[in-house]
Design a protein around this motif. Structure first.
Motif, PDB file in Angstrom:
ATOM      1  N   LYS A  30     -16.351  -5.585 -21.301  1.00  0.00           N
ATOM      2  CA  LYS A  30     -14.963  -5.483 -20.874  1.00  0.00           C
ATOM      3  C   LYS A  30     -14.750  -6.265 -19.584  1.00  0.00           C
ATOM      4  O   LYS A  30     -15.602  -6.257 -18.692  1.00  0.00           O
ATOM      5  N   SER A 130      -7.510  -5.001 -26.670  1.00  0.00           N
ATOM      6  CA  SER A 130      -7.249  -5.001 -25.221  1.00  0.00           C
ATOM      7  C   SER A 130      -5.805  -4.620 -24.906  1.00  0.00           C
ATOM      8  O   SER A 130      -5.547  -3.886 -23.952  1.00  0.00           O
ATOM      9  N   ASP A 135      -4.743  -2.827 -21.256  1.00  0.00           N
ATOM     10  CA  ASP A 135      -5.431  -3.699 -20.307  1.00  0.00           C
ATOM     11  C   ASP A 135      -4.414  -4.619 -19.632  1.00  0.00           C
ATOM     12  O   ASP A 135      -3.757  -5.418 -20.300  1.00  0.00           O
ATOM     13  N   SER A 138      -5.006  -8.656 -19.934  1.00  0.00           N
ATOM     14  CA  SER A 138      -4.650  -9.187 -21.249  1.00  0.00           C
ATOM     15  C   SER A 138      -3.142  -9.176 -21.462  1.00  0.00           C
ATOM     16  O   SER A 138      -2.572 -10.128 -22.009  1.00  0.00           O
TER      17      SER A 138
END
Length: 317
Positions: A30, A130, A135, A138
């Motif tokens: 990640k 993502s 996230d 992203s």
């Protein structure tokens, strides 16, 4: 465990969160924005600009976004945004209530985005997983790409960059890698833009001249690395692991590169990315690189990106 990993997180709760195997499963990787960049004023400015843009675009539909990661992950806002901006009719339900349906909806939406933007898998800086995982990095890359394509006149803060940390759960524990990543390009650097235009034109309008330009770069490179008994014959493949690029920079700039700082014979993509990241950092620190470059593009053998980086050195020496 990498000491850098412990230094990045200052709050115990944050550190505790990412040490759990539930967050990063074995074999998974990640990339996260470091907490040190979370309060970056330019990053906050970009987030506000994107929120205002989305709300202005969707005003007629009475949709109000307050948080990019929290409000876009399920695809609902993205669905409305793409229909408004690109008049796209997506074959998905407006509202998806279950997690399975939301993932399916998001997959259709992101596939449509990639098709519109003419991007291949290796060029995407986001994924269904993502975005659905909320996230921020992203989500920002996705929205900036959509804005540049559908609303190129939109004024976004230029040169927004963040410090990132990539965490990988390996059989030997958590492995980390630090980098600096650009989210928006610098609109102030007209020289870099004209250089990009020149290479775009070379590849699209004058492919017959491409071999001649490649030969000029090869002669330049071999003039310097040849002193160490090296010989470069192919730009596309021999620069992808970052080794030749690091050696070339060292020769030109007078750097002593400790073998412990890079991988002389990289055995994985991660090690290749480490080398390229280091090379780009050296170029940036030396004032030779003043436009965003994706390390992944070089590792993937993107010749246009590699030649742009080589031009930075060639134009000075």
């Amino acid at each position: 465990m990498d000491a850098d990993f412990l230094n990045v997180f200052t709050q115990p709760s944050t550190l505790e969160q990412f040490l759990t195997e539930d967050v990063i499963a074995r074999g998974e990787k990640k990339k996260l924005i470091k907490p040190t960049s979370s309060n970056n004023p330019r990053l906050e400015e970009l987030k506000l600009a994107l929120i205002e843009w989305i709300n202005r675009t969707l005003k007629e539909e009475h949709i109000v976004v307050k948080s990019l990661e929290e409000d876009l992950f399920d695809g609902l806002v993205l669905h409305h945004l793409l229909e408004n901006l690109g008049s796209l009719k997506l074959d998905v339900d407006k509202i998806a209530l279950t997690e399975k349906k939301q993932r399916q909806k998001l997959s259709v939406i992101l596939e449509a985005v990639a098709k519109c933007l003419q991007l291949e898998g290796s060029q995407l800086r986001w994924s269904v997983e993502s975005i659905f995982a909320k996230d921020l990095l992203s989500t920002l890359h996705l929205l900036v790409a959509i804005a540049k394509h559908f609303d190129p006149s939109l004024a976004l803060p230029p040169n927004v960059q963040v410090e990132t940390i990539t965490i990988e759960n390996t059989s030997r524990g958590l492995k980390t890698e630090n980098a600096v990543e650009y989210i928006t390009e610098s609109k102030e650097n007209t020289e870099a833009e004209s250089r990009d235009d020149a290479f775009d034109e070379l590849f699209s309008c004058a492919p017959d001249k491409l071999d001649a330009v490649k030969q000029v770069f090869l002669e330049f490179v071999n003039q310097h690395v040849g002193k160490l008994g090296l010989n470069v014959k192919d730009i596309e493949s021999q620069f992808s692991d970052g080794v030749i690029l690091l050696i070339l920079i060292g020769q030109l700039e007078g750097y002593f590169l400790n073998l412990r700082n890079f991988f002389l014979t990289p055995a994985s993509t991660t090690e290749m990315l480490h080398n390229v990241h280091l090379a780009l950092e050296l170029l940036a620190d030396g004032g030779l690189l003043n436009f965003p470059v994706s390390s992944e593009d070089i590792v993937n053998g993107d010749m246009k990106t590699t030649m742009r980086v080589l031009y930075c050195l060639y134009s000075k020496y």
